[in-house]
Design an enzyme around this catalytic site. Structure first.
Site, PDB file in Angstrom:
ATOM      1  N   ARG A 120       0.818  -1.227   0.000  1.00  0.00           N
ATOM      2  CA  ARG A 120       0.000   0.000   0.000  1.00  0.00           C
ATOM      3  C   ARG A 120       0.850   1.275   0.000  1.00  0.00           C
ATOM      4  O   ARG A 120       0.400   2.332   0.416  1.00  0.00           O
ATOM      5  CB  ARG A 120      -0.979   0.019   1.178  1.00  0.00           C
ATOM      6  CG  ARG A 120      -1.954  -1.144   1.156  1.00  0.00           C
ATOM      7  CD  ARG A 120      -3.187  -0.868   1.985  1.00  0.00           C
ATOM      8  NE  ARG A 120      -4.075  -2.004   1.937  1.00  0.00           N
ATOM      9  CZ  ARG A 120      -4.087  -2.985   2.831  1.00  0.00           C
ATOM     10  NH1 ARG A 120      -3.277  -2.945   3.865  1.00  0.00           N
ATOM     11  NH2 ARG A 120      -4.930  -3.974   2.693  1.00  0.00           N
ATOM     12  N   LYS A 142       3.160  11.456 -11.038  1.00  0.00           N
ATOM     13  CA  LYS A 142       2.233  10.645 -11.843  1.00  0.00           C
ATOM     14  C   LYS A 142       2.906   9.313 -12.150  1.00  0.00           C
ATOM     15  O   LYS A 142       4.023   9.291 -12.668  1.00  0.00           O
ATOM     16  CB  LYS A 142       1.913  11.335 -13.169  1.00  0.00           C
ATOM     17  CG  LYS A 142       0.852  12.403 -13.086  1.00  0.00           C
ATOM     18  CD  LYS A 142       0.488  12.832 -14.501  1.00  0.00           C
ATOM     19  CE  LYS A 142      -0.523  13.947 -14.508  1.00  0.00           C
ATOM     20  NZ  LYS A 142      -0.763  14.437 -15.884  1.00  0.00           N
ATOM     21  N   GLU A 184       9.199  17.828 -25.058  1.00  0.00           N
ATOM     22  CA  GLU A 184       8.639  18.268 -23.765  1.00  0.00           C
ATOM     23  C   GLU A 184       9.219  19.625 -23.356  1.00  0.00           C
ATOM     24  O   GLU A 184       8.524  20.447 -22.758  1.00  0.00           O
ATOM     25  CB  GLU A 184       8.881  17.219 -22.674  1.00  0.00           C
ATOM     26  CG  GLU A 184       8.120  15.900 -22.859  1.00  0.00           C
ATOM     27  CD  GLU A 184       6.633  15.966 -22.488  1.00  0.00           C
ATOM     28  OE1 GLU A 184       6.147  17.045 -22.052  1.00  0.00           O
ATOM     29  OE2 GLU A 184       5.947  14.928 -22.636  1.00  0.00           O
ATOM     30  N   LYS A 219       7.434  23.086 -13.675  1.00  0.00           N
ATOM     31  CA  LYS A 219       6.569  21.993 -13.229  1.00  0.00           C
ATOM     32  C   LYS A 219       6.329  22.071 -11.714  1.00  0.00           C
ATOM     33  O   LYS A 219       5.219  21.839 -11.241  1.00  0.00           O
ATOM     34  CB  LYS A 219       7.178  20.639 -13.612  1.00  0.00           C
ATOM     35  CG  LYS A 219       6.228  19.492 -13.328  1.00  0.00           C
ATOM     36  CD  LYS A 219       6.415  18.334 -14.239  1.00  0.00           C
ATOM     37  CE  LYS A 219       5.321  17.310 -14.004  1.00  0.00           C
ATOM     38  NZ  LYS A 219       5.463  16.126 -14.835  1.00  0.00           N
ATOM     39  N   GLU A 229      -4.127  17.360 -10.568  1.00  0.00           N
ATOM     40  CA  GLU A 229      -4.602  17.693 -11.910  1.00  0.00           C
ATOM     41  C   GLU A 229      -6.115  17.953 -11.953  1.00  0.00           C
ATOM     42  O   GLU A 229      -6.838  17.442 -12.805  1.00  0.00           O
ATOM     43  CB  GLU A 229      -4.235  16.563 -12.902  1.00  0.00           C
ATOM     44  CG  GLU A 229      -4.250  17.055 -14.338  1.00  0.00           C
ATOM     45  CD  GLU A 229      -3.828  15.980 -15.345  1.00  0.00           C
ATOM     46  OE1 GLU A 229      -2.639  15.898 -15.612  1.00  0.00           O
ATOM     47  OE2 GLU A 229      -4.699  15.245 -15.826  1.00  0.00           O
ATOM     48  N   ARG A 233      -2.842  22.009 -13.706  1.00  0.00           N
ATOM     49  CA  ARG A 233      -1.856  21.015 -14.165  1.00  0.00           C
ATOM     50  C   ARG A 233      -2.190  20.488 -15.559  1.00  0.00           C
ATOM     51  O   ARG A 233      -1.324  19.980 -16.269  1.00  0.00           O
ATOM     52  CB  ARG A 233      -1.760  19.871 -13.146  1.00  0.00           C
ATOM     53  CG  ARG A 233      -0.648  18.908 -13.468  1.00  0.00           C
ATOM     54  CD  ARG A 233      -0.304  17.976 -12.318  1.00  0.00           C
ATOM     55  NE  ARG A 233       0.719  17.034 -12.732  1.00  0.00           N
ATOM     56  CZ  ARG A 233       1.354  16.218 -11.916  1.00  0.00           C
ATOM     57  NH1 ARG A 233       1.084  16.226 -10.623  1.00  0.00           N
ATOM     58  NH2 ARG A 233       2.274  15.380 -12.371  1.00  0.00           N
ATOM     59  N   ASN A 237      -0.538  19.091 -20.271  1.00  0.00           N
ATOM     60  CA  ASN A 237      -0.981  18.109 -21.264  1.00  0.00           C
ATOM     61  C   ASN A 237      -1.079  18.713 -22.665  1.00  0.00           C
ATOM     62  O   ASN A 237      -1.649  18.089 -23.563  1.00  0.00           O
ATOM     63  CB  ASN A 237      -2.343  17.522 -20.865  1.00  0.00           C
ATOM     64  CG  ASN A 237      -2.242  16.719 -19.583  1.00  0.00           C
ATOM     65  OD1 ASN A 237      -1.208  16.129 -19.290  1.00  0.00           O
ATOM     66  ND2 ASN A 237      -3.309  16.717 -18.800  1.00  0.00           N
ATOM     67  N   HIS A 240      -0.826  16.533 -25.614  1.00  0.00           N
ATOM     68  CA  HIS A 240      -0.901  15.139 -25.160  1.00  0.00           C
ATOM     69  C   HIS A 240      -2.210  14.452 -25.536  1.00  0.00           C
ATOM     70  O   HIS A 240      -2.255  13.226 -25.619  1.00  0.00           O
ATOM     71  CB  HIS A 240      -0.695  15.059 -23.646  1.00  0.00           C
ATOM     72  CG  HIS A 240       0.749  15.238 -23.235  1.00  0.00           C
ATOM     73  ND1 HIS A 240       1.473  16.361 -23.549  1.00  0.00           N
ATOM     74  CD2 HIS A 240       1.600  14.421 -22.543  1.00  0.00           C
ATOM     75  CE1 HIS A 240       2.712  16.239 -23.058  1.00  0.00           C
ATOM     76  NE2 HIS A 240       2.806  15.080 -22.449  1.00  0.00           N
ATOM     77  N   HIS A 244      -1.313  11.202 -27.245  1.00  0.00           N
ATOM     78  CA  HIS A 244      -1.604   9.866 -26.704  1.00  0.00           C
ATOM     79  C   HIS A 244      -2.387   9.036 -27.716  1.00  0.00           C
ATOM     80  O   HIS A 244      -2.195   7.812 -27.817  1.00  0.00           O
ATOM     81  CB  HIS A 244      -2.406   9.971 -25.403  1.00  0.00           C
ATOM     82  CG  HIS A 244      -1.562  10.353 -24.218  1.00  0.00           C
ATOM     83  ND1 HIS A 244      -2.094  10.608 -22.979  1.00  0.00           N
ATOM     84  CD2 HIS A 244      -0.231  10.513 -24.082  1.00  0.00           C
ATOM     85  CE1 HIS A 244      -1.115  10.920 -22.131  1.00  0.00           C
ATOM     86  NE2 HIS A 244       0.018  10.882 -22.783  1.00  0.00           N
ATOM     87  N   HIS A 256       6.722   8.746 -27.324  1.00  0.00           N
ATOM     88  CA  HIS A 256       5.924   9.766 -26.645  1.00  0.00           C
ATOM     89  C   HIS A 256       6.243  11.190 -27.122  1.00  0.00           C
ATOM     90  O   HIS A 256       5.339  11.945 -27.499  1.00  0.00           O
ATOM     91  CB  HIS A 256       6.135   9.646 -25.138  1.00  0.00           C
ATOM     92  CG  HIS A 256       5.331  10.610 -24.327  1.00  0.00           C
ATOM     93  ND1 HIS A 256       3.946  10.577 -24.280  1.00  0.00           N
ATOM     94  CD2 HIS A 256       5.695  11.661 -23.563  1.00  0.00           C
ATOM     95  CE1 HIS A 256       3.517  11.547 -23.497  1.00  0.00           C
ATOM     96  NE2 HIS A 256       4.553  12.236 -23.058  1.00  0.00           N
TER      97      HIS A 256
HETATM   98  N1  GLY Z   1       3.278  15.040 -17.762  1.00  0.00           N
HETATM   99  C1  GLY Z   1       2.285  15.910 -17.316  1.00  0.00           C
HETATM  100  C2  GLY Z   1       2.139  15.981 -15.835  1.00  0.00           C
HETATM  101  O1  GLY Z   1       2.959  15.446 -15.113  1.00  0.00           O
HETATM  102  O2  GLY Z   1       1.189  16.551 -15.353  1.00  0.00           O
END
Ligand code: GLY
Length: 350
Positions: A120, A142, A184, A219, A229, A233, A237, A240, A244, A256
């Site tokens: 956990r 993430k 990125e 970031k 998010e 946040r 994206n 993305h 994606h 990616h």
């Molecule tokens: N890669 C986008 C984020 O970490 O929110």
């Protein structure tokens, strides 16, 4: 060597510098104490840096064990996750021990998710070895695996205890992996920092420490206000949503960063046509992507791209939240209704 501190559920340091892998053991002792360290790495990274990493950690008093898996996005699945969990159990890792993600974004996502699930939740340290992982995926907590239905559909927010970015490890990057990271970096400039965007006229590879530091600072500021998010946040994206979809449609043949590059160009063109992005902005972003040899469109059609977006996490009921630049260095979030997504994508395809 510099340090950026992230304030999330727990605060942690991102240490950035050339040659600092040598300090990883001591940095880890400070962050998590000494115990067992379970290193997770793909075969390539394990061959390049695995022995050195283990020796450094042992030199600082850690007992080490290593799990190696085949590199590539296709390994980021439930099978590899379970194998890592079994490895952690076999090695009798306890809650006072630590998982070390040594590698790129796939390794960080897999090892981080395993750390989030095992008992956990145990602590983990990111030691990114790619530009993409240093500027983005190793920071912010993430973690995820891909499901058959789409990318990153199972995962957890689980912040690392420490991130060690040794930019000298980037000397072994392939050209393609370098470009993945550059995409990125261009994203950060496009959405948040005109100065960074302009500075990318000089090759990123000549300026790794400063570029990684600036991206991580951007970031950090975003994660500090929206760790989970719920809002701001989502700006990270940019590119993305379609990116994606391209990755999934190509069965992850398109990597990616390359997919996100095409996604950013498509979103930027669409934004300009919708009057969201000031005239000329899309051209600037596209020129920068081309400067780094990145794609600015895709052979997939608007209908199949829109269909692939229906399983995107950014979908909220009948709409999907997309980030669109308003000018270089600034962006806005817009809820695009799912039944309008195809036409938005079509307008961005070129
Ligand atoms: N890669 C986008 C984020 O970490 O929110």
């Amino acid at each position: 060597m510099g340090t950026v501190t992230v304030s999330a559920a727990k605060s942690y340091d991102i240490v950035i510098g050339a040659g600092i892998l040598e300090n990883a053991g001591e940095l880890m002792r400070g962050a998590v104490g000494v115990g067992s360290a379970a290193i997770v790495a793909d075969g390539d990274v394990s061959g390049l840096y695995g022995d050195r990493c283990e020796a450094i950690l042992r030199g600082s008093g850690y007992r080490t064990a290593r799990f190696t898996f085949p590199g590539g996005e296709r390994s980021k699945d439930a099978g590899t996750l379970i194998s890592i969990l079994d490895f952690l159990a076999r090695e009798r890792l306890s809650r006072t021990d630590v998982v070390v993600a040594l590698g790129g974004g796939v390794t960080g996502d897999l090892a981080g998710f395993a750390a989030a699930c095992y008992m956990r939740g145990v602590r983990y340290v990111q030691v990114p070895t790619t530009l993409l992982a240093m500027v983005d995926s190793s920071v912010g907590g993430k973690t995820a695996i891909n499901l058959a239905a789409g990318k990153n559909l199972a995962g957890a927010f689980h912040q690392p205890a420490l991130v060690v970015c040794d930019v000298s490890l980037l000397s072994t990057l392939t050209e393609s992996a370098y470009r993945d990271g550059c995409a990125e970096v261009i994203k950060y400039g496009a959405i948040a920092d005109r100065g960074l965007f302009d500075s990318l006229e000089e090759p990123i590879k000549g300026n790794y420490e400063a570029v990684v530091t600036r991206c991580v600072e951007i970031k950090r500021d975003i994660v500090a206000i929206d760790e989970f998010e719920d809002g701001p946040r989502k700006a990270l994206n940019f590119g993305h949503t379609v990116g994606h979809a391209i990755e999934a449609l190509s069965a992850y043949e398109v990597t990616h960063g390359h997919a996100v590059a095409a996604g950013m160009a498509i979103a930027a063109r669409a934004a300009e046509r919708m009057g969201i992005l000031a005239a000329g902005g899309a051209g600037e972003i596209i020129r920068k992507l081309r400067l780094y040899g990145l794609p600015t469109t895709t052979g997939y059609g608007a209908a199949e791209l829109a269909a692939a977006c229906t399983s995107d996490k950014k979908r909220d009921g009948g709409a999907i939240t997309m980030a669109f630049p308003t000018r270089i260095g600034s962006c806005v979030l817009k809820a695009v209704p799912m039944d309008g997504l195809e036409s938005v994508i079509r307008s961005g395809l070129g």
